[in-house]
Write an enzyme that holds these catalytic residues in place. Structure first.
Site, mmCIF file in Angstrom:
data_model
loop_
_atom_site.group_PDB
_atom_site.id
_atom_site.type_symbol
_atom_site.label_atom_id
_atom_site.label_comp_id
_atom_site.label_asym_id
_atom_site.label_seq_id
_atom_site.Cartn_x
_atom_site.Cartn_y
_atom_site.Cartn_z
ATOM 1 C CD GLU A 200 -2.643 -1.377 2.515
ATOM 2 O OE1 GLU A 200 -3.863 -1.946 2.371
ATOM 3 O OE2 GLU A 200 -2.109 -0.931 3.595
ATOM 4 C CG ASP A 266 -8.298 -6.059 10.427
ATOM 5 O OD1 ASP A 266 -8.221 -5.193 9.781
ATOM 6 O OD2 ASP A 266 -8.759 -7.150 10.052
#
Length: 315
Positions: A200, A266
């Site tokens: 990313e 997460d």
């Protein structure tokens, strides 16, 4: 030995979804088409997306709540039920009749995934839904110590909403940690910290991260784009990078064996939030998150890590 502040209150804002698993046996091929026939034995439903951040926070014995959007459908009722199972009241959920509740259904035979089917609406939320989200946030923010933004690019976290959320948080002195998505990180302007993974970070900056120098260049550019205080980049088998005060630090991975990386991002976001809310420094928080990630990648599926499991990694 780590200790967390179990009275810490953490607020998650992000894309909430349901992970639906259909398990069965497969012993024959369909006569209708060259496809396997799965004889269903059982089904399970669990919170996914930002809901997995919630599960990780609760596994670390901290208090949390969520502000999110769901459809006005039966699956939204299931979301409320799943939140309740995790000790979250769901008062921050906004029902949008213009969209369905996001659900990802996976069919597995002998633990082998055959197909995934997604039911979702990813268009940006409308202005009235945005207003409802901000009303929820305004009523809940002062009761929480830190805010985690979990962006799965499902339409909730528009540029407009993010600007309002981050501004409101900054105005009352709440730190904002972001797990970003997409190519435009300027939408997270003013966040305390952003936490992309290596892929990313490379896509958002246009920099091929191949060594320490390119990693530092990407972190510096991300910090400029988001106008944030710090950048954390998760590097999978290479650990976690911290860029703050114009300096880059890389903490090597603590993973002893990688079984499944699903949901590790997460876990890192949740454990960073818990650690910072517990008074740890940024470097200490990243070391804690690194250990938590090492625990979950040694398990199958979107797993969680307890404080005892994290502390066991220290030895």
């Amino acid at each position: 030995m780590y200790h967390v502040n179990t009275s810490a209150n953490i607020l998650v804002i992000g894309d909430l979804m349901i992970d639906h698993y259909v398990h069965g046996d497969c012993n024959r091929i369909s006569p209708e088409a060259p496809i396997p026939v799965v004889e269903i034995t059982h089904e399970t439903h669990t919170l996914g997306g930002a809901g997995n951040v919630i599960k990780n926070i609760k596994a670390l014995a901290c208090n949390c709540n969520i502000v999110s959007v769901a459809g006005n459908d039966g699956e939204a009722e299931r979301v409320i039920s799943l939140l309740a199972e995790n000790g979250v009241d769901g008062m921050g959920l906004v029902n949008d009749p213009g969209r369905c509740t996001t659900i990802k259904s996976r069919v597995l035979a002998v633990n082998h995934q055959l197909i995934r089917m997604d039911r979702e609406v990813t268009r940006p939320i409308e202005a009235d839904v945005e207003d409802a989200i901000m009303a929820k946030l305004q009523g809940m923010l002062n009761d929480h110590d830190i805010v985690l933004i979990s962006d799965y690019n499902k339409g909730l976290l528009t540029t407009s909403l993010l600007a309002k959320v981050i501004t409101m948080c900054r105005d009352v002195g709440k730190r904002v940690l972001v797990d970003p998505k997409g190519l435009d990180f300027t939408k997270y302007k003013g966040a305390t910290l952003i936490k992309p993974n290596r892929k990313e970070a490379g896509l958002a900056t246009g920099i091929n991260i191949s060594d320490r120098q390119s990693l530092e260049n990407a972190c510096r550019k991300l910090k400029e784009l988001a106008e944030c205080e710090s950048v954390i980049v998760t590097l999978s088998e290479d650990g976690i990078a911290i860029f703050t005060n114009d300096q880059l630090t890389v903490i090597p991975t603590k993973a002893l064996g990688v079984i499944d990386v699903t949901g590790a991002g997460d876990t890192v976001l949740a454990s960073l939030g818990v650690a910072i809310a517990s008074g740890l420094s940024l470097t200490e928080a990243c070391e804690f998150a690194n250990l938590a990630a090492a625990v979950v990648v040694s398990k199958v599926g979107s797993a969680t890590a307890t404080i005892n499991e994290i502390n066991s990694r220290l030895s």
